[in-house]
Design an enzyme around this catalytic site. Structure first.
Site, PDB file in Angstrom:
ATOM      1  N   LYS A  53       0.843  -1.208   0.000  1.00 26.52           N
ATOM      2  CA  LYS A  53       0.000   0.000   0.000  1.00 26.52           C
ATOM      3  C   LYS A  53       0.878   1.258   0.000  1.00 26.52           C
ATOM      4  O   LYS A  53       0.687   2.148  -0.821  1.00 26.52           O
ATOM      5  CB  LYS A  53      -0.910   0.032   1.245  1.00 26.52           C
ATOM      6  CG  LYS A  53      -1.766  -1.205   1.441  1.00 26.52           C
ATOM      7  CD  LYS A  53      -2.608  -1.121   2.707  1.00 26.52           C
ATOM      8  CE  LYS A  53      -1.840  -1.056   4.008  1.00 26.52           C
ATOM      9  NZ  LYS A  53      -1.132  -2.290   4.401  1.00 26.52           N
ATOM     10  N   ARG A  55      -9.568   1.035   9.298  1.00 28.05           N
ATOM     11  CA  ARG A  55      -9.227  -0.345   9.641  1.00 28.05           C
ATOM     12  C   ARG A  55     -10.264  -0.986  10.531  1.00 28.05           C
ATOM     13  O   ARG A  55     -10.127  -2.163  10.872  1.00 28.05           O
ATOM     14  CB  ARG A  55      -7.929  -0.347  10.416  1.00 28.05           C
ATOM     15  CG  ARG A  55      -6.735  -0.594   9.473  1.00 28.05           C
ATOM     16  CD  ARG A  55      -5.574  -0.423  10.226  1.00 28.05           C
ATOM     17  NE  ARG A  55      -4.417  -1.092  10.346  1.00 28.05           N
ATOM     18  CZ  ARG A  55      -3.263  -0.714   9.822  1.00 28.05           C
ATOM     19  NH1 ARG A  55      -3.210   0.224   8.949  1.00 28.05           N
ATOM     20  NH2 ARG A  55      -2.183  -1.311  10.142  1.00 28.05           N
ATOM     21  N   ARG A  88      12.003  -5.615   4.770  1.00 29.50           N
ATOM     22  CA  ARG A  88      11.731  -4.172   4.591  1.00 29.50           C
ATOM     23  C   ARG A  88      12.735  -3.324   5.380  1.00 29.50           C
ATOM     24  O   ARG A  88      13.091  -3.647   6.500  1.00 29.50           O
ATOM     25  CB  ARG A  88      10.324  -3.825   5.079  1.00 29.50           C
ATOM     26  CG  ARG A  88      10.119  -2.302   5.107  1.00 29.50           C
ATOM     27  CD  ARG A  88       8.702  -1.855   5.209  1.00 29.50           C
ATOM     28  NE  ARG A  88       7.981  -2.447   6.301  1.00 29.50           N
ATOM     29  CZ  ARG A  88       6.655  -2.363   6.436  1.00 29.50           C
ATOM     30  NH1 ARG A  88       5.948  -1.715   5.539  1.00 29.50           N
ATOM     31  NH2 ARG A  88       6.061  -2.926   7.453  1.00 29.50           N
ATOM     32  N   ARG A 142      11.662  -1.638  10.927  1.00 30.47           N
ATOM     33  CA  ARG A 142      10.596  -1.251  11.847  1.00 30.47           C
ATOM     34  C   ARG A 142      10.508  -2.225  13.019  1.00 30.47           C
ATOM     35  O   ARG A 142      10.654  -3.429  12.824  1.00 30.47           O
ATOM     36  CB  ARG A 142       9.253  -1.216  11.097  1.00 30.47           C
ATOM     37  CG  ARG A 142       8.923   0.150  10.548  1.00 30.47           C
ATOM     38  CD  ARG A 142       7.751   0.171   9.625  1.00 30.47           C
ATOM     39  NE  ARG A 142       6.539  -0.477  10.118  1.00 30.47           N
ATOM     40  CZ  ARG A 142       5.369  -0.476   9.463  1.00 30.47           C
ATOM     41  NH1 ARG A 142       5.268   0.162   8.307  1.00 30.47           N
ATOM     42  NH2 ARG A 142       4.324  -1.096   9.948  1.00 30.47           N
ATOM     43  N   ARG A 149       0.213  -9.119  13.641  1.00 26.88           N
ATOM     44  CA  ARG A 149      -0.457  -8.076  12.836  1.00 26.88           C
ATOM     45  C   ARG A 149      -1.383  -8.711  11.796  1.00 26.88           C
ATOM     46  O   ARG A 149      -2.439  -8.178  11.488  1.00 26.88           O
ATOM     47  CB  ARG A 149       0.586  -7.189  12.149  1.00 26.88           C
ATOM     48  CG  ARG A 149       1.181  -6.158  13.116  1.00 26.88           C
ATOM     49  CD  ARG A 149       2.500  -5.608  12.609  1.00 26.88           C
ATOM     50  NE  ARG A 149       2.401  -4.925  11.336  1.00 26.88           N
ATOM     51  CZ  ARG A 149       3.428  -4.752  10.509  1.00 26.88           C
ATOM     52  NH1 ARG A 149       4.629  -5.212  10.821  1.00 26.88           N
ATOM     53  NH2 ARG A 149       3.263  -4.120   9.373  1.00 26.88           N
TER      54      ARG A 149
HETATM   55  P1  AP5 Z   1       4.919  -1.547   1.940  1.00 28.98           P
HETATM   56  O1  AP5 Z   1       4.539  -0.745   0.749  1.00 28.98           O
HETATM   57  O2  AP5 Z   1       5.695  -0.872   3.010  1.00 28.98           O
HETATM   58  O3  AP5 Z   1       3.638  -2.295   2.542  1.00 28.98           O
HETATM   59  P2  AP5 Z   1       2.349  -1.742   3.264  1.00 28.98           P
HETATM   60  O4  AP5 Z   1       1.168  -2.338   2.613  1.00 28.98           O
HETATM   61  O5  AP5 Z   1       2.408  -0.261   3.382  1.00 28.98           O
HETATM   62  O6  AP5 Z   1       2.511  -2.479   4.671  1.00 28.98           O
HETATM   63  P3  AP5 Z   1       2.605  -1.929   6.136  1.00 28.98           P
HETATM   64  O7  AP5 Z   1       3.374  -2.964   6.924  1.00 28.98           O
HETATM   65  O8  AP5 Z   1       3.104  -0.533   6.192  1.00 28.98           O
HETATM   66  O9  AP5 Z   1       1.125  -1.970   6.564  1.00 28.98           O
HETATM   67  P4  AP5 Z   1       0.546  -1.998   7.959  1.00 28.98           P
HETATM   68  O10 AP5 Z   1      -0.852  -1.735   7.667  1.00 28.98           O
HETATM   69  O11 AP5 Z   1       0.809  -3.203   8.757  1.00 28.98           O
HETATM   70  O12 AP5 Z   1       1.373  -0.871   8.748  1.00 28.98           O
HETATM   71  P5  AP5 Z   1       1.001   0.631   9.070  1.00 28.98           P
HETATM   72  O13 AP5 Z   1       2.236   1.409   9.022  1.00 28.98           O
HETATM   73  O14 AP5 Z   1      -0.167   1.068   8.313  1.00 28.98           O
HETATM   74  O15 AP5 Z   1       5.767  -2.815   1.421  1.00 28.98           O
HETATM   75  C1  AP5 Z   1       6.317  -3.762   2.316  1.00 28.98           C
HETATM   76  C2  AP5 Z   1       7.697  -4.198   1.841  1.00 28.98           C
HETATM   77  O16 AP5 Z   1       7.611  -4.864   0.587  1.00 28.98           O
HETATM   78  C3  AP5 Z   1       8.710  -3.063   1.620  1.00 28.98           C
HETATM   79  O17 AP5 Z   1       9.963  -3.540   1.940  1.00 28.98           O
HETATM   80  C4  AP5 Z   1       8.618  -2.792   0.100  1.00 28.98           C
HETATM   81  O18 AP5 Z   1       9.829  -2.288  -0.368  1.00 28.98           O
HETATM   82  C5  AP5 Z   1       8.298  -4.163  -0.454  1.00 28.98           C
HETATM   83  N1  AP5 Z   1       7.362  -4.131  -1.583  1.00 28.98           N
HETATM   84  C6  AP5 Z   1       6.261  -3.322  -1.695  1.00 28.98           C
HETATM   85  N2  AP5 Z   1       5.578  -3.603  -2.812  1.00 28.98           N
HETATM   86  C7  AP5 Z   1       6.241  -4.642  -3.407  1.00 28.98           C
HETATM   87  C8  AP5 Z   1       6.002  -5.387  -4.597  1.00 28.98           C
HETATM   88  N3  AP5 Z   1       4.931  -5.118  -5.371  1.00 28.98           N
HETATM   89  N4  AP5 Z   1       6.869  -6.374  -4.924  1.00 28.98           N
HETATM   90  C9  AP5 Z   1       7.947  -6.655  -4.112  1.00 28.98           C
HETATM   91  N5  AP5 Z   1       8.214  -5.976  -2.974  1.00 28.98           N
HETATM   92  C10 AP5 Z   1       7.374  -4.974  -2.628  1.00 28.98           C
HETATM   93  O19 AP5 Z   1       0.527   0.477  10.608  1.00 28.98           O
HETATM   94  C11 AP5 Z   1       1.463   0.197  11.610  1.00 28.98           C
HETATM   95  C12 AP5 Z   1       0.782   0.229  12.973  1.00 28.98           C
HETATM   96  O20 AP5 Z   1       0.230   1.540  13.214  1.00 28.98           O
HETATM   97  C13 AP5 Z   1      -0.416  -0.723  13.134  1.00 28.98           C
HETATM   98  O21 AP5 Z   1      -0.029  -2.015  13.513  1.00 28.98           O
HETATM   99  C14 AP5 Z   1      -1.201   0.008  14.227  1.00 28.98           C
HETATM  100  O22 AP5 Z   1      -0.622  -0.208  15.499  1.00 28.98           O
HETATM  101  C15 AP5 Z   1      -1.025   1.468  13.866  1.00 28.98           C
HETATM  102  N6  AP5 Z   1      -2.073   1.952  12.943  1.00 28.98           N
HETATM  103  C16 AP5 Z   1      -1.911   2.422  11.675  1.00 28.98           C
HETATM  104  N7  AP5 Z   1      -3.085   2.765  11.134  1.00 28.98           N
HETATM  105  C17 AP5 Z   1      -4.031   2.508  12.074  1.00 28.98           C
HETATM  106  C18 AP5 Z   1      -5.444   2.629  12.095  1.00 28.98           C
HETATM  107  N8  AP5 Z   1      -6.134   3.080  11.025  1.00 28.98           N
HETATM  108  N9  AP5 Z   1      -6.098   2.268  13.230  1.00 28.98           N
HETATM  109  C19 AP5 Z   1      -5.438   1.818  14.326  1.00 28.98           C
HETATM  110  N10 AP5 Z   1      -4.093   1.657  14.351  1.00 28.98           N
HETATM  111  C20 AP5 Z   1      -3.390   2.016  13.235  1.00 28.98           C
HETATM  112 MG    MG Z   2       2.757   1.081   4.988  1.00 33.07          MG
END
Ligand code: AP5
Ligand code: MG
Ligand code: ZN
Length: 218
Positions: A13, A88, A127, A160, A171
């Protein structure tokens, strides 16, 4: 163009949103990135959020709902925005609808990145993120030009805290408990479009570009 990007951890994403945000010149609003900034700055919200984030739990709804309500009301969202990682929970989805209706900025499309567990684990274990500008890399899939340094700003890359294997698996559990409900919510509204989260970065981008043209989004 007002989009929501939905999908499990590691679905790509953030990676797609960063590219699209530049291409369409609209803000990329990642609740995860905003929360990590508050943690880094040790604000009262950050100190509270860190406890949940380190465990892979969701941060309480009221915190993120208020954060996003303030962000989408800013003038730079007039032309559009991309929400990444929000909503979410059902409460977040309903609050978002209410806010966007009030602002007259309704969502055009919800992109659901349907992703296999094997892909998620492979991506998150490799990552690396820039400490300064939050650019994402992957040790194998998308390596930086210089090991451990950001291509964009030269700052240090880090892993991270919540990308440890046990936290990743937790997660995924949290995701399975909360997000399918949101997927249904947007499907019932006719806004959901599904994309394969296992695509490589360029494949995913091409797919989305064609989808936007097909659906008349600019
Ligand atoms: P990346 O693009 O970073 O993936 P992502 O979908 O953004 O995954 P996240 O881990 O960031 O999602 P998440 O929802 O768990 O975390 P968030 O920060 O939102 O890609 C991942 C890896 O793969 C990278 O290394 C990239 O280079 C590689 N890659 C990407 N695309 C690729 C492809 N097509 N092919 C090959 N490699 C690829 O949330 C973190 C924490 O914050 C949560 O656990 C929670 O505690 C809190 N939080 C955030 N939002 C909320 C909410 N709305 N409500 C409550 N708590 C929240
Ligand atoms: Mg992300
Ligand atoms: Zn950087």
């Amino acid at each position: 163009m007002r989009l929501v990007l939905l999908g499990p951890p590691g679905a790509g994403k953030g990676t797609q949103a960063k590219v699209l945000s530049k291409e369409y010149n609209i803000p990329h609003i990642s609740t995860g990135d905003i929360l990590r900034e508050t943690v880094k700055a040790k604000t009262p919200i950050g100190l509270k959020a860190k406890v949940f984030m380190d465990k892979g739990e969701l941060v309480p709804d009221d915190v993120v709902i208020e954060m996003v309500a303030q962000r989408v009301a800013k003038p730079d969202c007039e032309k559009g925005f991309m929400l990444d990682g929000f909503p979410r929970t059902a409460a977040q989805a309903e609050a978002l609808d209410a806010t966007l209706t009030r602002l007259n900025r309704p969502i055009d499309m919800v992109l659901f990145f349907k992703t296999s567990v094997g892909t998620i684990v492979q991506r998150l274990s490799g990552r690396r993120v820039c400490r300064n500008c939050a650019e994402n890399y992957h040790v194998k899939n998308i390596p930086p030009k210089v090991d451990g340094k950001c291509d964009k700003c030269g700052s240090e890359l880090y892993q991270r805290d919540d990308d440890k294997e046990e936290t990743v698996l937790y997660r995924i559990k949290v995701y399975d408990k909360t997000v399918p409900e949101i997927v249904n919510y947007y499907e019932n509204k006719g806004a959901l479009r599904t994309i394969c989260g296992d695509f490589d970065v360029d494949e995913a981008h091409d797919y989305l570009s064609k989808l936007f043209v097909k659906e008349g989004l600019k």
